[in-house]
Design a protein around this motif. Structure first.
Motif, short mmCIF file in Angstrom:
data_model
loop_
_atom_site.label_atom_id
_atom_site.label_comp_id
_atom_site.label_asym_id
_atom_site.label_seq_id
_atom_site.Cartn_x
_atom_site.Cartn_y
_atom_site.Cartn_z
N LEU A 1 33.50 54.36 37.01
CA LEU A 1 34.70 54.05 36.65
C LEU A 1 35.47 52.99 37.35
O LEU A 1 36.12 52.20 36.95
N TYR A 2 35.17 53.03 38.78
CA TYR A 2 35.54 51.94 39.81
C TYR A 2 35.36 50.66 39.13
O TYR A 2 36.22 49.41 39.38
N GLU A 3 34.04 50.41 38.56
CA GLU A 3 33.64 49.00 38.30
C GLU A 3 33.62 48.99 36.50
O GLU A 3 32.93 48.11 36.03
N GLU A 4 34.03 49.99 36.10
CA GLU A 4 33.57 50.04 34.51
C GLU A 4 34.26 48.83 33.99
O GLU A 4 33.48 48.34 33.05
N PRO A 5 35.52 48.20 34.08
CA PRO A 5 35.84 47.13 33.15
C PRO A 5 35.03 45.89 33.37
O PRO A 5 34.70 45.16 32.16
N THR A 6 34.44 45.89 34.51
CA THR A 6 33.56 44.60 34.88
C THR A 6 32.41 44.84 34.08
O THR A 6 31.72 43.98 33.52
N PHE A 7 31.73 45.89 34.10
CA PHE A 7 30.59 46.58 33.17
C PHE A 7 30.68 46.26 31.82
O PHE A 7 29.85 45.45 31.13
N LEU A 8 31.87 46.63 31.35
CA LEU A 8 32.41 46.60 29.70
C LEU A 8 32.33 45.09 29.35
O LEU A 8 31.81 44.61 28.35
N LEU A 9 32.90 44.29 30.20
CA LEU A 9 33.09 42.67 29.90
C LEU A 9 31.93 41.77 30.03
O LEU A 9 31.73 40.98 29.14
N GLN A 10 31.27 42.04 31.21
CA GLN A 10 30.23 41.21 31.50
C GLN A 10 29.04 41.15 30.44
O GLN A 10 28.37 40.23 30.38
N ASN A 11 28.90 42.44 29.40
CA ASN A 11 28.04 42.31 28.87
C ASN A 11 28.22 41.56 27.14
O ASN A 11 27.54 41.28 26.43
N GLU A 12 29.61 41.52 27.22
CA GLU A 12 30.34 41.00 25.94
C GLU A 12 30.78 39.52 26.03
O GLU A 12 30.69 38.75 25.14
N VAL A 13 30.98 38.83 27.14
CA VAL A 13 31.55 37.67 27.35
C VAL A 13 31.04 36.95 28.46
O VAL A 13 30.40 37.59 29.64
N SER A 14 31.18 35.60 28.69
CA SER A 14 30.98 34.73 29.82
C SER A 14 32.05 34.66 30.26
O SER A 14 33.14 34.88 29.65
N GLU A 15 32.21 33.79 31.48
CA GLU A 15 33.55 33.46 31.96
C GLU A 15 34.53 34.79 32.40
O GLU A 15 35.72 34.76 32.05
N ILE A 16 33.63 35.81 32.79
CA ILE A 16 34.46 37.05 32.91
C ILE A 16 35.90 36.91 33.66
O ILE A 16 36.59 37.58 33.60
N GLY A 17 35.84 36.02 34.76
CA GLY A 17 36.69 35.71 35.67
C GLY A 17 38.06 35.46 34.54
O GLY A 17 39.22 35.80 35.11
N TYR B 1 38.68 36.23 31.52
CA TYR B 1 39.23 37.22 30.83
C TYR B 1 39.90 38.11 31.77
O TYR B 1 41.06 38.79 31.24
N PHE B 2 39.52 38.26 33.01
CA PHE B 2 40.14 39.23 34.02
C PHE B 2 41.58 38.53 34.12
O PHE B 2 42.41 39.44 34.34
N SER B 3 41.56 37.24 34.31
CA SER B 3 42.96 36.62 34.65
C SER B 3 44.06 36.97 33.62
O SER B 3 45.16 37.24 33.85
N ILE B 4 43.45 36.83 32.38
CA ILE B 4 44.32 37.01 31.51
C ILE B 4 44.84 38.50 31.07
O ILE B 4 45.97 38.71 31.07
N ILE B 5 43.77 39.37 31.27
CA ILE B 5 44.37 40.89 31.29
C ILE B 5 45.04 41.20 32.26
O ILE B 5 46.28 42.03 32.13
N LYS B 6 44.83 40.65 33.52
CA LYS B 6 45.79 41.16 34.67
C LYS B 6 47.26 40.58 34.51
O LYS B 6 48.11 41.15 34.83
N ALA B 7 47.45 39.20 34.00
CA ALA B 7 48.67 38.94 33.60
C ALA B 7 49.54 39.67 32.50
O ALA B 7 50.50 39.92 32.73
N ILE B 8 48.69 40.11 31.75
CA ILE B 8 49.49 40.91 30.62
C ILE B 8 49.62 42.21 31.11
O ILE B 8 50.79 42.64 31.07
N ALA B 9 48.89 42.51 32.03
CA ALA B 9 49.20 43.94 32.66
C ALA B 9 50.51 43.89 33.54
O ALA B 9 51.26 44.99 33.88
N ALA B 10 50.66 42.82 34.13
CA ALA B 10 51.69 42.47 35.19
C ALA B 10 52.87 42.26 34.28
O ALA B 10 54.05 42.00 34.98
N GLY B 11 53.13 42.39 32.97
CA GLY B 11 54.20 42.24 32.13
C GLY B 11 54.56 41.02 31.51
O GLY B 11 55.32 40.74 30.60
N ASN B 12 53.53 40.09 31.52
CA ASN B 12 53.40 38.64 30.98
C ASN B 12 52.93 39.06 29.36
O ASN B 12 51.74 38.63 29.19
#
Length: 462
Positions: free
Chosen positions: A228-244, A246-257
């Motif tokens: 579970l420590y790396e689960e989000p990476t595993f989930l996304l890397q098989n679905e999309v390219s440019e995983i970085g 996507y992570f940046s967008i989700i992180k921004a939303i999690a921060a309240g944006n």
């Protein structure tokens, strides 16, 4: 899992398809760990089932593995020793062996066959049309890579488009079934576990044995050895390219944006450049776009907010991803301290609002009010927010609700504040009947209970 929880609707659908006298082709897909394999193997347990798990190897390796499995299934020594270059031969052998006996053929992780050979959906279309269709067989194509399964089996451009007799996109299990996993937990404990695991059976199984939610988090999420420590990476890397990206967008939303403009500003990227990423994340059930429930045209509304739909991913991007450097430096104690200080107010309290909306739909079926609403959700404008608003779009009844996940019992001041906030909602203002519901995890003061007893428009719930 020790017990097969819920999935009654999906099982009933599969059984109905199996009982059909004509052939059935079912597409079953959904994110990893959601319980697809558990569902189909449980469904096929008492049936004449051939279960094949495709791999990421070459098509030839998959064909050989499928041939060997089919040879054992049909007890055909000739097929077992034969050199086969065509899937057609194997499927013809399967369908011609004991043709009067109903067969269940399951191909799990189907998308890997299309990944190794982009023409495979066309190959299977031919097999279905010329060999399997109208025969005594049920075929289930199952997959965990949502984007690939949709492209290969469901999209208009897919050769298999129009062949399926049904499809299931397996979703997370609802909170109302959560106590079936945890027999000895209080409602408050259930909510806290659910806020981390959502309704993903594999996550629930992993965390359920901890003495409390914090112990489970520390052992199963903050440990670098836990999947579970790396689960989000595993989930996304098989679905999309440019995983970085996507992570940046989700992180921004999690921060309240949550507004498009704020996400764009936080990332210093033009709004038009991130729209396609947001749409992809929505299609993967990672994000959802919410608008005030009273909006007449949700798709065109400019009040949309992007929220992380998955409880585990929301938790991970709130507490793990921003603090990975401390975990990598073997300081999980520092991260755990931050979680203990912020978990309830910054995470659980928001999940509780969604649980309350789910509860609203249950109450709706139990004739709690003398009408039935057909819309329920959140409401906000530039001045105020209301946790729950539900209404009958064909009538004049509207319900306003407040949800509190705090140590204090809810008092009458919360109710009167809600009444004032309701005046902000523009919805049939000249001819509407207002109702109120209050949700409080720790109950209500005597004054609030007396007020509710004296009025017929107030409901109290935890």
């Amino acid at each position: 899992m020790e017990n097969f929880i819920n999935r009654n609707e999906e099982r009933a659908f599969l059984n109905k398809e199996y009982e059909n006298k004509i052939s059935s082709l079912i597409i079953l897909y959904g994110r990893r760990r959601i319980g697809k394999t558990a569902l189909i193997t449980d469904f096929g347990r008492d049936k004449n089932m051939l279960y094949f798990l495709a791999s990421e190897e070459s098509e030839k390796e998959n064909l050989n593995a499928f041939k060997a499995l089919a040879a054992d299934y049909t007890i055909n020594e000739l097929l077992k020793s034969a050199s086969v270059d065509s899937w057609d031969v194997v499927f013809k052998t399967l369908i011609n062996t004991n043709p009067a006996e109903k067969k269940l053929i399951i191909i799990d992780e189907f998308q890997y066959l299309g990944k190794s050979n982009p023409a495979f959906p066309s190959v299977f279309q031919r097999i279905w049309d010329t060999i399997l269709k109208n025969k005594n067989v049920m075929v289930i194509l199952c997959g965990s890579l949502i984007s690939m399964m949709e492209a290969q089996t469901l999209s208009y451009s897919s050769p298999l488009y129009g062949r399926r007799t049904g499809q299931i996109k397996l979703q997370q299990i609802k909170f109302k079934h959560y106590n079936e996993f945890f027999k000895d937990k209080s409602r408050k404990e259930l909510i806290e576990y659910y806020s981390v695991t959502g309704g993903v059976p594999k996550y629930i199984e992993l965390l359920k044995d901890g003495k409390d939610v914090y112990t489970s988090i520390e052992k199963n999420i903050l440990s670098k050895q836990s999947f579970l420590y790396e689960e989000p990476t595993f989930l996304l890397q098989n679905e999309v390219s440019e995983i970085g990206s996507y992570f940046s967008i989700i992180k921004a939303i999690a921060a309240g944006n949550q507004k498009l403009s704020k996400i764009s500003s936080a990332l210093e990227i033009k709004q038009t450049s991130i729209t396609k990423y947001l749409q992809t994340l929505i299609s993967l059930d990672i994000l959802e776009r919410q608008v005030p429930i009273t909006e007449a045209n949700p798709e065109k509304s400019k009040k949309g907010l992007y929220k992380i739909k998955d409880n585990f991913l929301a938790f991970w991007f709130n507490f793990v991803y921003p603090n990975k450097s401390f975990i990598e430096m073997d300081r999980p104690d520092f991260v755990m301290n931050k979680i203990r200080n912020n978990f309830i107010d910054n995470h659980v309290a928001h999940i509780y609002e969604d649980i309350c909306i789910e509860k609203m739909w249950d109450l709706n079926t139990k004739n709690t009010w003398n009408f039935n609403f057909d819309k329920a959700g959140h409401y906000w404008n530039s001045n105020t927010e209301i946790d729950v608003v539900a209404f009958d779009s064909t009538g004049n009844d509207i319900i306003f609700g407040e949800c509190k996940y705090t140590e204090k019992k809810m008092d009458v001041d919360i109710f009167f504040t809600l009444v004032q906030k309701a005046k902000e909602v523009i919805w049939k203002n000249n001819n509407r009947r207002e109702w109120y519901i209050l949700f409080s995890i720790n109950g209500f003061t005597n004054e609030m209970m007396k007020l509710a007893e004296s009025r017929n428009d107030i409901s109290l719930c935890n």
